[in-house]
Motif scaffolding. Structure first.
Motif, PDB file in Angstrom:
ATOM      1  N   LYS A 567       0.842  -1.188   0.000  1.00 28.21           N
ATOM      2  CA  LYS A 567       0.000   0.000   0.000  1.00 28.21           C
ATOM      3  C   LYS A 567       0.879   1.241   0.000  1.00 28.21           C
ATOM      4  CE  LYS A 567      -3.851  -2.197   2.407  1.00 28.21           C
ATOM      5  NZ  LYS A 567      -4.762  -2.149   3.578  1.00 28.21           N
ATOM      6  N   PRO A 568       0.437   2.301  -0.667  1.00 21.29           N
ATOM      7  CA  PRO A 568       1.229   3.536  -0.696  1.00 21.29           C
ATOM      8  C   PRO A 568       1.450   4.117   0.704  1.00 21.29           C
ATOM      9  CG  PRO A 568      -0.460   3.581  -2.394  1.00 21.29           C
ATOM     10  CD  PRO A 568      -0.763   2.395  -1.527  1.00 21.29           C
ATOM     11  N   MET A 569       2.594   4.733   0.876  1.00 21.92           N
ATOM     12  CA  MET A 569       2.927   5.448   2.107  1.00 21.92           C
ATOM     13  C   MET A 569       2.114   6.733   2.186  1.00 21.92           C
ATOM     14  SD  MET A 569       5.166   5.849   4.718  1.00 21.92           S
ATOM     15  CE  MET A 569       5.728   7.171   5.795  1.00 21.92           C
ATOM     16  N   MET A 570       1.728   7.134   3.401  1.00 23.04           N
ATOM     17  CA  MET A 570       1.000   8.384   3.595  1.00 23.04           C
ATOM     18  C   MET A 570       1.604   9.161   4.758  1.00 23.04           C
ATOM     19  SD  MET A 570      -2.991   7.272   3.051  1.00 23.04           S
ATOM     20  CE  MET A 570      -2.870   5.862   4.161  1.00 23.04           C
ATOM     21  N   GLY A 571       1.937  10.414   4.514  1.00 25.85           N
ATOM     22  CA  GLY A 571       2.360  11.323   5.559  1.00 25.85           C
ATOM     23  C   GLY A 571       1.392  12.485   5.630  1.00 25.85           C
ATOM     24  N   TYR A 572       1.337  13.146   6.783  1.00 24.11           N
ATOM     25  CA  TYR A 572       0.388  14.261   6.896  1.00 24.11           C
ATOM     26  C   TYR A 572       0.943  15.377   7.768  1.00 24.11           C
ATOM     27  CZ  TYR A 572      -1.117  13.216  11.712  1.00 24.11           C
ATOM     28  OH  TYR A 572      -1.167  13.049  13.072  1.00 24.11           O
ATOM     29  N   THR A 573       0.386  16.558   7.550  1.00 16.41           N
ATOM     30  CA  THR A 573       0.675  17.735   8.348  1.00 16.41           C
ATOM     31  C   THR A 573      -0.560  18.624   8.324  1.00 16.41           C
ATOM     32  OG1 THR A 573       2.197  19.579   8.658  1.00 16.41           O
ATOM     33  CG2 THR A 573       1.741  18.949   6.383  1.00 16.41           C
ATOM     34  N   TYR A 574      -0.484  19.816   8.921  1.00 12.53           N
ATOM     35  CA  TYR A 574      -1.684  20.646   8.975  1.00 12.53           C
ATOM     36  C   TYR A 574      -1.344  22.097   9.269  1.00 12.53           C
ATOM     37  CZ  TYR A 574      -1.078  20.144  14.048  1.00 12.53           C
ATOM     38  OH  TYR A 574      -0.564  20.156  15.318  1.00 12.53           O
ATOM     39  N   THR A 575      -2.356  22.954   9.040  1.00 16.79           N
ATOM     40  CA  THR A 575      -2.374  24.314   9.584  1.00 16.79           C
ATOM     41  C   THR A 575      -3.604  24.422  10.481  1.00 16.79           C
ATOM     42  OG1 THR A 575      -3.686  25.230   7.764  1.00 16.79           O
ATOM     43  CG2 THR A 575      -1.282  25.287   7.536  1.00 16.79           C
ATOM     44  N   LYS A 576      -3.491  25.240  11.507  1.00 21.24           N
ATOM     45  CA  LYS A 576      -4.625  25.413  12.427  1.00 21.24           C
ATOM     46  C   LYS A 576      -4.862  26.894  12.646  1.00 21.24           C
ATOM     47  CE  LYS A 576      -6.386  23.941  16.970  1.00 21.24           C
ATOM     48  NZ  LYS A 576      -7.653  23.436  16.408  1.00 21.24           N
ATOM     49  N   HIS A 577      -6.064  27.347  12.315  1.00 21.32           N
ATOM     50  CA  HIS A 577      -6.486  28.722  12.543  1.00 21.32           C
ATOM     51  C   HIS A 577      -7.729  28.689  13.429  1.00 21.32           C
ATOM     52  CE1 HIS A 577      -4.371  28.861   8.656  1.00 21.32           C
ATOM     53  NE2 HIS A 577      -4.068  30.115   8.925  1.00 21.32           N
ATOM     54  N   ASP A 578      -7.636  29.249  14.621  1.00 20.44           N
ATOM     55  CA  ASP A 578      -8.760  29.231  15.541  1.00 20.44           C
ATOM     56  C   ASP A 578      -9.224  27.777  15.700  1.00 20.44           C
ATOM     57  OD1 ASP A 578     -10.549  30.619  17.253  1.00 20.44           O
ATOM     58  OD2 ASP A 578     -12.112  30.544  15.733  1.00 20.44           O
ATOM     59  N   ASN A 579     -10.459  27.473  15.337  1.00 22.88           N
ATOM     60  CA  ASN A 579     -10.961  26.099  15.444  1.00 22.88           C
ATOM     61  C   ASN A 579     -11.015  25.390  14.089  1.00 22.88           C
ATOM     62  OD1 ASN A 579     -12.996  27.602  14.373  1.00 22.88           O
ATOM     63  ND2 ASN A 579     -14.652  26.683  15.576  1.00 22.88           N
ATOM     64  N   THR A 664      -3.012  27.312   2.903  1.00 25.07           N
ATOM     65  CA  THR A 664      -3.506  27.948   4.127  1.00 25.07           C
ATOM     66  C   THR A 664      -2.376  28.273   5.107  1.00 25.07           C
ATOM     67  OG1 THR A 664      -3.936  25.756   5.077  1.00 25.07           O
ATOM     68  CG2 THR A 664      -5.772  26.858   3.969  1.00 25.07           C
ATOM     69  N   GLY A 665      -1.120  28.183   4.668  1.00 25.58           N
ATOM     70  CA  GLY A 665       0.000  28.516   5.542  1.00 25.58           C
ATOM     71  C   GLY A 665      -0.124  29.918   6.103  1.00 25.58           C
ATOM     72  N   LYS A 666       0.329  30.106   7.338  1.00 21.91           N
ATOM     73  CA  LYS A 666       0.079  31.361   8.054  1.00 21.91           C
ATOM     74  C   LYS A 666       0.851  32.555   7.499  1.00 21.91           C
ATOM     75  CE  LYS A 666      -1.546  29.567  12.474  1.00 21.91           C
ATOM     76  NZ  LYS A 666      -1.387  28.125  12.355  1.00 21.91           N
ATOM     77  N   LYS A 667       1.871  32.323   6.675  1.00 25.80           N
ATOM     78  CA  LYS A 667       2.544  33.457   6.041  1.00 25.80           C
ATOM     79  C   LYS A 667       1.698  34.057   4.926  1.00 25.80           C
ATOM     80  CE  LYS A 667       6.124  33.576   8.625  1.00 25.80           C
ATOM     81  NZ  LYS A 667       6.320  34.721   9.557  1.00 25.80           N
ATOM     82  N   ARG A 668       0.628  33.374   4.545  1.00 24.19           N
ATOM     83  CA  ARG A 668      -0.352  33.943   3.614  1.00 24.19           C
ATOM     84  C   ARG A 668      -1.687  34.156   4.310  1.00 24.19           C
ATOM     85  NH1 ARG A 668       0.681  36.881  -0.193  1.00 24.19           N
ATOM     86  NH2 ARG A 668       1.656  35.398  -1.633  1.00 24.19           N
ATOM     87  N   ILE A 669      -2.178  33.136   4.980  1.00 20.56           N
ATOM     88  CA  ILE A 669      -3.461  33.238   5.672  1.00 20.56           C
ATOM     89  C   ILE A 669      -3.162  33.418   7.154  1.00 20.56           C
ATOM     90  CG2 ILE A 669      -5.706  32.174   6.081  1.00 20.56           C
ATOM     91  CD1 ILE A 669      -5.075  32.877   3.115  1.00 20.56           C
ATOM     92  N   ALA A 670      -3.101  34.661   7.574  1.00 19.59           N
ATOM     93  CA  ALA A 670      -2.697  34.963   8.948  1.00 19.59           C
ATOM     94  C   ALA A 670      -3.753  34.531   9.947  1.00 19.59           C
ATOM     95  CB  ALA A 670      -2.417  36.458   9.092  1.00 19.59           C
ATOM     96  N   GLU A 671      -5.012  34.723   9.590  1.00 18.93           N
ATOM     97  CA  GLU A 671      -6.108  34.379  10.495  1.00 18.93           C
ATOM     98  C   GLU A 671      -7.272  33.838   9.685  1.00 18.93           C
ATOM     99  OE1 GLU A 671      -6.771  38.236  12.169  1.00 18.93           O
ATOM    100  OE2 GLU A 671      -5.541  37.828  13.936  1.00 18.93           O
ATOM    101  N   MET A 672      -8.025  32.952  10.302  1.00 18.18           N
ATOM    102  CA  MET A 672      -9.237  32.430   9.675  1.00 18.18           C
ATOM    103  C   MET A 672     -10.179  31.999  10.792  1.00 18.18           C
ATOM    104  SD  MET A 672      -9.751  29.479   6.754  1.00 18.18           S
ATOM    105  CE  MET A 672      -8.412  28.495   7.412  1.00 18.18           C
ATOM    106  N   ALA A 673     -11.430  32.428  10.727  1.00 12.16           N
ATOM    107  CA  ALA A 673     -12.427  32.061  11.724  1.00 12.16           C
ATOM    108  C   ALA A 673     -13.787  31.981  11.058  1.00 12.16           C
ATOM    109  CB  ALA A 673     -12.449  33.063  12.871  1.00 12.16           C
ATOM    110  N   SER A 674     -14.607  31.093  11.561  1.00  9.97           N
ATOM    111  CA  SER A 674     -15.928  30.879  10.973  1.00  9.97           C
ATOM    112  C   SER A 674     -17.003  31.061  12.026  1.00  9.97           C
ATOM    113  CB  SER A 674     -16.014  29.470  10.379  1.00  9.97           C
ATOM    114  OG  SER A 674     -17.288  29.239   9.823  1.00  9.97           O
ATOM    115  N   SER A 675     -18.086  31.667  11.594  1.00 10.84           N
ATOM    116  CA  SER A 675     -19.282  31.759  12.423  1.00 10.84           C
ATOM    117  C   SER A 675     -20.470  31.468  11.520  1.00 10.84           C
ATOM    118  CB  SER A 675     -19.409  33.145  13.055  1.00 10.84           C
ATOM    119  OG  SER A 675     -19.478  34.140  12.043  1.00 10.84           O
ATOM    120  N   ASN A 676     -21.634  31.451  12.089  1.00  8.41           N
ATOM    121  CA  ASN A 676     -22.822  31.149  11.297  1.00  8.41           C
ATOM    122  C   ASN A 676     -22.948  32.120  10.125  1.00  8.41           C
ATOM    123  OD1 ASN A 676     -25.186  29.868  10.585  1.00  8.41           O
ATOM    124  ND2 ASN A 676     -26.460  31.207  11.869  1.00  8.41           N
TER     125      ASN A 676
END
Length: 740
Positions: A567-579, A664-676
């Motif tokens: 099976k193919p190898m899988m690696g992962y990472t992420y960005t987190k903005h607020d929730n 979505t890296g923070k050097k481009r997307i400094a902040e992100m938040a969602s509401s209704n």
């Protein structure tokens, strides 16, 4: 034996990898530590010792129930309980003593808020050698799969238990796991046993002349989830040594796209003969400026300084590295003679060259050759400099030339050719401490290269060790798996992984390098650079747009590889903005594999609800539940990468900047938040950028407060062309999904 319960304390741990709260419950007795009833999906830890036979037991009561037990082989005395606080957190402990070939004091310490146990062994008297082994487990969970790092160059991960200074990982098909490793004296430590009948953490047999009061430590962690156990292990060690993981832009090597001249680069021991080395690199910089390709620093590899004709094994066959270029001390492949710029290449010196270059530099170094004048001037043990004066001299020289990162290469040979590193407790520390202290004094950071696992762990001591090579020279697909697995080791210890140089036209290498969170640098000759690929990694000013953390293997890949699944190898990472957490998955197959289909559940990345799986290379979009299986084919180059963006409460899944690897890296997307009904995004701009294109997914309706919005109603995707702000360096964008 009477049990005297003297303390009962309940404590709660942080959420586990599966999102369940982990609770530790401890009760302490004078001779036995026992636990209260366990809670569902929670741990209960207890420790016991028996004075009569020296037996010690650590129990982790959970699903499954795990027991680790061993014996000193001698009666115990001076048994004491204690509680307190250290860098890891609030702890309980039991200490005891015994006599054998030496008088020994030992302790077992465990923590309220972490699934961590620390074992300590102290020699009361100085000794040429000690026979005690602590901990030495004869009873422990017999898990199906094992992993460790080989005692070899770049610390390759293997699914077996290497008997060296390395962490040992044990896990099962459900990703329940534990890790045991040295927690001190990393250069001279050694894991032994077979993982079936015994697990022993101790010191290598060559070590001698231990001082009175010497203490060696071992760490044990256990948790649900392989990645979670690595996080527990790394977090505890970093706290023990006051180590902070540097920000992913902590220095210019981490922050900016750079140019490298090491093995695999076009200008590695090579230059335009009509210009010479220095003018070739100056012309390359000028070309990049003309082309609008940003460059934040330049690395100079081993070609820049004077070396001997003796190879690492002492054979006189390292003369004339590139026979098509003039001979000289620069054009050799032996050990270090003088850490100064070769006058044939830089007649005015390194500092004068840097003034013309006009940017920071990284400089490489090898081992000290036995024929070097440094051997008479400074204290050298084998190939390793252990004299602070040596480090002060060479670091001071490069500091004056605007060098910001010192790269220590050939660490495996430095260890193997310096026998006192294994036999003398002080030598390894003198080598690495001297390097780190001199760099710190002059404001330089460090990079380790060709490190064995002992140097990875030793690196937890130094906050100015910001990067470490985690795969072999010249990055390429056959090294991807090594890179991702060994990146797990480096990043757990707070060190960003570096994949090594590659060519800018190589899209797969560029993607994985960016997702590593570490440096990104290429080594093309003039005219061979691929600007569009380079600009996938960074802004117009060269600042890399990267994830928050290093890419590491998914738990399922550990299990698949341990089972020899095709099976193919899988690696992962992420960005987190607020929730809002946006995950990135990179998958690939190796030569000889037949399965070219990647398959995973987004819920394996600790996300829930509805998500969009997006392939930025093909523009494929799929909406699904996080607990459903996503399946796709790898591309013709045997890899694929995906963004997993949550459908926020606004009904929008945001992909960030279009055409960037980590949108979505923070050097481009400094902040992100969602509401209704709204998604609010703060977008950063570099100087000279006139617009940025953003993209995402919408469910029914979308409008925006600025920029030009284009919709693909069939795919439910949008593209927003956002102009640069008239003032400042950011624009605040509001996406609204409520019809007016």
């Amino acid at each position: 034996m009477n049990l005297l319960n003297v303390l009962s304390k309940k404590f709660k741990n942080r959420a586990s990898a599966f999102g369940s709260a982990i609770c530790f419950i401890a009760a302490v007795s004078l001779f036995i530590y026992t636990g209260a009833a366990a809670q569902t999906h929670n741990y209960e830890t207890s420790v016991s010792v028996i004075a009569a036979n020296g037996e010690y037991t650590v129990s982790a009561s959970s699903n499954p129930h795990w027991v680790f037990a061993g014996t000193t082989g001698h009666p115990l005395s001076n048994i004491k309980k204690a509680a307190g606080t250290d860098n890891i957190g609030n702890f309980h402990s039991i200490s005891f003593s015994w006599k054998a070939d030496n008088a020994y004091d030992a302790s077992i310490r465990w923590y309220d808020q972490s699934p961590v146990v620390v074992f300590s062994l102290t020699t009361a008297k100085k000794a040429n050698h000690i026979e005690a082994q602590f901990p030495a487990f004869s009873r422990f969970p017999k898990l199906d799969y094992h992993s460790s790092f080989a005692d070899d160059v770049f610390a390759p991960q293997e699914f077996k238990l290497n008997k060296t200074s390395t962490p040992w990982l044990f896990f099962d098909k459900n990703a329940n796991s534990f890790i045991i490793s040295p927690a001190s004296d990393f250069i001279v430590s050694k894991m032994t046993g077979d993982g079936e009948q015994s697990i022993i953490s101790g010191l290598n047999a060559r070590l001698h002349n231990l001082p009175a009061g010497f203490t060696h430590k071992t760490i044990l962690v256990f948790d649900h989830g392989i990645h979670q156990s690595w996080k527990d292990w790394g977090s505890a060690l970093r706290k023990m040594y006051n180590r902070t993981t540097p920000a992913n832009d902590a220095d210019k090597v981490l922050k900016y796209y750079g140019y490298w001249t090491d093995n695999g680069a076009d200008y590695y021991y090579n230059y335009d003969t009509t210009l010479g080395y220095a003018k070739t690199l100056l012309k390359l910089k000028a070309r990049y400026q003309q082309e609008g390709i940003p460059m934040g620093y330049m690395q100079l590899d081993s070609w820049w300084y004077e070396k001997s004709i003796y190879d690492p094994n002492g054979k006189p066959d390292a003369d004339h590295k590139n026979p098509t270029l003039p001979s000289g001390q620069w054009n050799r492949y032996g050990g270090l003679l003088s850490y100064t710029a070769d006058p044939f290449l830089f007649p005015d010196g390194l500092a004068a060259f840097n003034q013309r270059l006009g940017m920071p530099m990284v400089t490489h170094n090898r081992w000290v050759d036995p024929t070097s004048p440094y051997v008479k001037k400074f204290k050298i043990s084998g190939y390793a400099a252990v004299d602070p004066a040596y480090w002060k001299e060479i670091i001071g020289y490069i500091h004056k030339a605007n060098v910001i990162v010192y790269e220590q290469d050939w660490l495996n040979f430095l260890y193997n050719k310096s026998p006192e590193m294994a036999s003398d407790l002080s030598v390894g520390n003198a080598f690495t401490d001297g390097m780190a202290n001199a760099c710190k004094a002059d404001g330089l950071n460090m990079q380790y290269c060709m490190a064995m696992p002992r140097f990875f762990m030793q690196g937890v001591k130094y906050n100015n060790l910001t990067t470490i090579r985690t795969s072999d020279d010249r990055f390429e697909p056959r090294k991807w798996k090594h890179f991702i697995y060994t990146s797990q080791l480096g990043y757990a210890l707070g060190i960003w992984p570096w994949c090594d140089v590659f060519k800018s036209s190589e899209t797969g290498n560029m993607i994985l390098s960016v997702l590593s969170g570490g440096p990104v640098g290429t080594g093309d000759a003039m005219g061979k650079e691929n600007k569009s690929n380079i600009m996938m990694s960074c802004r117009a000013d060269g600042v890399i747009i990267k994830p928050d953390v290093a890419i590491v293997p998914m738990d399922i890949s550990y299990i698949n590889d341990a089972q020899h699944a095709d099976k193919p190898m899988m690696g992962y990472t992420y960005t987190k903005h607020d929730n809002i957490t946006t995950n990135y998955v990179f998958s690939f197959s190796e030569k000889g594999q037949h399965n070219e289909q990647v398959s995973f559940k987004p819920s394996q990345l600790n996300v829930g609800g509805e998500v969009i799986v997006y392939n930025p290379l093909t523009d494929m979009v799929k909406k699904q539940r996080a607990n459903e299986t996503f399946t796709a084919d790898l591309n013709a180059n045997h890899f694929a990468y995906f963004m997993i963006a949550p459908v926020t409460v606004s009904g929008i899944a945001f992909f960030g900047e279009k055409s960037k690897i980590c949108g979505t890296g923070k050097k481009r997307i400094a902040e992100m938040a969602s509401s209704n009904k709204q998604l609010r995004v703060n977008v950063r701009f570099a100087k000279g950028e006139d617009r940025v294109q953003l993209s995402g997914y919408y469910t029914q309706y979308i409008q925006v407060n600025k920029g030009v919005l284009s919709l693909n109603k069939e795919k439910h995707t949008f593209t927003l062309t956002l102009p640069a702000p008239e003032n400042g360096d950011s624009q605040r964008v509001i996406f609204d999904t409520k019809k007016m």
